[in-house]
Design an enzyme around this catalytic site. Structure first.
Site, PDB file in Angstrom:
ATOM      1  N   GLN B 132      79.170  -5.323 105.482  1.00 46.22           N
ATOM      2  CA  GLN B 132      79.088  -6.743 105.146  1.00 46.22           C
ATOM      3  C   GLN B 132      80.067  -7.029 104.014  1.00 46.22           C
ATOM      4  OE1 GLN B 132      76.001  -7.596 102.553  1.00 46.22           O
ATOM      5  NE2 GLN B 132      75.528  -9.626 103.299  1.00 46.22           N
ATOM      6  N   SER B 167      79.106  -1.653 100.963  1.00 48.35           N
ATOM      7  CA  SER B 167      78.495  -0.368 101.304  1.00 48.35           C
ATOM      8  C   SER B 167      79.068   0.133 102.614  1.00 48.35           C
ATOM      9  CB  SER B 167      76.979  -0.518 101.468  1.00 48.35           C
ATOM     10  OG  SER B 167      76.426  -1.164 100.363  1.00 48.35           O
ATOM     11  N   GLU B 250      68.737 -10.353 104.692  1.00 47.10           N
ATOM     12  CA  GLU B 250      68.944  -9.337 103.668  1.00 47.10           C
ATOM     13  C   GLU B 250      67.746  -9.280 102.731  1.00 47.10           C
ATOM     14  OE1 GLU B 250      72.460  -9.866 101.321  1.00 47.10           O
ATOM     15  OE2 GLU B 250      72.298  -7.866 100.457  1.00 47.10           O
TER      16      GLU B 250
END
Lengths: 368, 436
Positions: B132, B167, B250
């Site tokens: 993301q 990430s 999220e």
């Protein structure tokens, strides 16, 4: 998994809240605090008529036959209203003790009057400050008569009967004694929250009746159940303190802005909100254990008790601080919340006591 | 109100456990599964993909996804049950959570039919990993202030700018990226959302080394990266709507999966650590701290259950969804720090350096009482009070900590070269700091 109260239960709670908002403003607690009465008599009578005390009592003993979850929600609302009535003494302590420990015959004899509020009940357990309330007892039952002295008994002056934690031989027992007797000496004690007065009870050979199911385990179980119910009352008080402080900070201006718009204030509210929600979750779990999973209660009850005691104390001290100078005046309500938080936080053993108990149960051998 | 499994949930749990027992090894006692993304070297990525493919083939992937996209349309509690069961087994780290938990649902809600068909099945089977690309150095908390630009060029868009805190960018095949497509519009209205091939020329991924020497996050630089218009998710300048979908997912996806010791680990440590021949938990000050941890630990867990209950009824979580974020990380830190202090205290006691033998209260840090709900404010006070005491208790000698200083230094040195690698050199994956 379903972690919420049902629609019916929420409706009951809503009704109770509406009733108390109308009939028990915070001024009611103040009136008892400043006046000579040990509790709000009219409110008490009405609560009895509404059947609130009978909530968790089976219909066969004159109760309404609801369960513990419903009682938890009423406790929450009574806490929110700072209701100055001996509800907790009667419902969470005396009635619960009888439900847990009484024989069918004993329940049938004592419960109906407690369930209507005709009689006020309490539980007497403290003897020496700081000592575990069900070990090394000096109050004793001999030939059906009670001897000994109990301290800081909630609603001691108002109560008609007390369930007394005592020793019979080398066994811990629960004994019921009528308090209107010249063999019982009652002395009101000055305390931090006179809207929930405490007193001492001295038994000089008063007649009593030992409950059928006694022993340390039974007393501990009565304590656990009461702890879970008190947690809801504490949570209600904390939530009200939070809400009314929030309202104040939104209305009060400093430097041309609402006080609540300052980050330093927001952070304190965020901390408080987090504490409240964690305590709420822990209390919900205890409610479920109370109603459905008694094997979980030995962990759930101390957990709920600790979280609720600490968050109510935090909410009430923050209430004083965030109200600024007026926060410590007699005229503002902050001290009423602070008094109640202190009183409820100690009525059943301090958070420290419950922390100790909790970890002994978690870490120790299964039978401790 | 009921915390027990319903009959359907219990059946599902039994079925999941049976499948896991056949297909995975149970975790050794005391062992813990690897945290989500740490040390994801090439071999770990391969094993993670294989495991995901097996789960998918047997119907255990993306349980909450609608059936039409390969899921089982189950309420969120089933994912929790699956995760609870899987956590008892020695399975590879989950590198698919961002895709499956956040980006997949965004494509379902805002993508075209072609996009759903192309991207969702391989995402579910773990064939392609997703990352993301939202945060930027100047736009994290204020996400809509982002500046990475996308300029139209025929049926393509040309991307320039920088993302950060990404990430798993270094092992992802696809990224979901927010770009500025109209610099003159109000900031929420000039944003467009794209799917970008992470192997495209012009993408440079630089690891961000963390204080533990590992690198799970990255900075990602875009220099004239070309993205076909068919990879646009939602309307031009209408990307904020899709971004909100991602963010909502999220918030619900995070909050439960934090690395670090569990309360059960800590309790076990207090049972087995002996001070003067007696378990540490028998010390009253240790009990108080354990109880404080337990109350917050359980409070978080039950708050999560309340969220799940709300979600499964179709209610959007309110501010209580942020509690996990506020409490969990600090709680784990405090527990880990307490564990280290306890071990140090036990060691000192064993050397006869603690006056009064079992008086752990004298050795454990001040501020041992951490009331529920007192977060940063109280803790900053603790830091001030504890600042003088802590380092002097042997930590400067590199003792009494779970990670001895020498090991930590070695790891930092190994990571010291700060490699830069491009998408076209992905076989160098094993150079990622912390990969060993």
């Amino acid at each position: 998994m379903n972690f919420d109260f049902s629609e019916d239960q929420k409706l009951l709670q809503k009704t109770a809240r509406e009733y108390l908002e109308k009939h028990c403003p915070v001024a009611t607690a103040r009136a008892v605090l400043e006046g000579g009465e040990p509790f709000a008599r009219r409110l008490w009578a009405e609560i009895g008529e509404l059947g609130w005390l009978a909530t968790a009592v089976p219909t066969s003993f004159g109760g309404a036959g609801f369960g513990a979850l419903e009682l938890c929600l009423l406790a929450y609302e009574l806490g929110r209203a700072l209701a100055p009535v001996p509800f907790s003494s009667t419902a969470y302590l005396a009635i619960e003790a009888l439900l847990v420990a009484g024989s069918e015959e004993q329940k049938a004899r004592f419960l109906p009057e407690l369930a209507t509020g005709t009689k006020i009940g309490t539980l007497a357990f403290v003897e020496t400050p700081g000592r575990t309330p069900f070990r090394n007892l000096e109050t004793r039952v001999e030939h059906g008569r009670l001897h000994g002295k109990k301290l800081v008994v909630p609603d001691a002056v108002a109560a008609d009967l007390a369930v007394v934690v005592a020793r019979e031989g080398d066994r811990t027992v629960l004994a019921v004694a009528e308090l209107a007797s010249d063999r019982v000496r009652r002395v009101p004690l000055a305390s931090i929250d006179p809207s929930r007065p405490v007193g001492s009870l001295e038994f000089r050979g008063a007649s009593c009746e030992v409950l059928a199911e006694s022993g340390e385990d039974v007393v501990a179980h009565v304590f656990d159940r009461a702890a879970a119910l008190f947690a809801f009352e504490q949570l209600g008080g904390a939530e009200r303190a939070f809400a009314s402080t929030r309202e104040y900070c939104l209305e009060r201006y400093a430097f041309g802005r609402p006080v609540a718009s300052f980050q330093a204030i927001k952070h304190r509210f965020a901390d408080l909100f987090v504490g409240l929600e964690l305590a709420r979750s822990n209390a919900y779990y205890a409610a479920w254990a109370l109603a459905e999973a008694p094997e979980e209660l030995r962990f759930a009850a101390p957990n709920a008790r600790i979280a609720a005691s600490e968050v109510f104390e935090l909410a009430s001290t923050e209430m004083i601080q965030l109200h600024g100078g007026v926060g410590f005046t007699w005229e503002y309500d902050c001290h009423l919340f602070y008094r109640r938080a202190k009183a409820l936080g100690l009525v059943l053993g301090s958070p420290r006591f419950w922390k100790d108990l909790l970890v002994r149960r978690l870490a120790g051998p299964a039978d401790s | 109100m009921d915390f027990r499994d319903t009959p359907e949930e219990a059946a599902f749990r039994a079925e999941a456990r049976a499948w896991l027992e056949k297909n995975a090894r149970a975790l050794r006692p005391g062992a813990r599964r690897a945290a989500t993304q740490s040390r994801a070297d090439a071999d770990t990525v391969r094993r993670a993909k294989e495991w995901q493919a097996r789960k998918a083939a047997a119907g255990w992937a993306c349980l909450t996804w609608p059936r039409e996209y390969g899921g089982r349309s189950l309420p969120p509690i089933y994912s929790v049950i699956w995760n609870q069961e899987e956590s008892r087994f020695d399975t590879p780290p989950n590198l698919f959570a961002i895709g499956q938990g956040m980006l997949g649902p965004t494509i379902m809600a805002h993508g075209t039919e072609e996009q759903k068909k192309r991207y969702l099945p391989p995402m579910l089977r773990g064939e392609e990993i997703w990352c993301q690309l939202f945060s930027e150095p100047g736009a994290g908390s204020d996400l809509a202030a982002l500046r990475t630009s996308a300029v139209r060029d025929g049926d393509h868009w040309v991307l320039n700018g920088q993302k950060t805190w990404t990430s798993g960018a270094h092992y992802s095949k696809w990224g979901m990226i927010l770009t500025r497509t109209d610099p003159d519009a109000p900031k929420h209205e000039g944003i467009t959302y794209f799917i970008v091939d992470m192997e495209s020329p012009g993408i440079e991924i630089r690891p961000i080394r963390q204080m533990n020497g590992e690198a799970n996050f990255n900075e990602v630089f875009f220099t004239d990266v070309r993205v076909p218009d068919s990879n646009r998710v939602g309307e031009v300048n209408g990307g904020w709507k899709a971004a909100l979908t991602t963010l909502m997912n999220e918030r619900a996806a995070l909050g439960s999966g934090f690395a670090g010791p569990t309360f059960e680990d800590l309790l076990e440590l207090c049972r087995t650590t002996l001070v003067d021949g007696r378990p540490a938990w028998e010390d009253a000050s240790v009990r108080v701290r354990l109880a404080d941890f337990y109350v917050r630990w359980k409070g978080l867990q039950y708050t999560n259950y309340r969220l799940l209950t709300a979600l499964s009824r179709g209610t959007t979580p309110g501010p209580e969804a942020s509690i996990g974020k506020l409490v969990a990380a600090r709680l784990r830190q405090e527990m880990a720090s307490f564990a280290a202090d306890l071990q140090e205290a036990a060691r000192r006691a064993s050397r006869g350096r603690v006056a009064g033998g079992r008086n752990l209260a004298a050795v454990l840090p001040r501020g041992s009482r951490t009331p529920v709900g007192r977060g940063h404010r109280r803790d900053s006070a603790q830091h001030h009070r504890g600042a003088g005491a802590r380092p002097s208790r042997g930590n400067s000698r590199g003792q009494g900590h779970p990670l001895p200083a020498a090991t930590a230094r070695a790891r930092l040195n190994a990571a010291g070269e700060r490699p830069r690698y491009r998408a076209d050199a992905r076989q160098k994956l094993d150079k990622v700091p912390g990969a060993r």
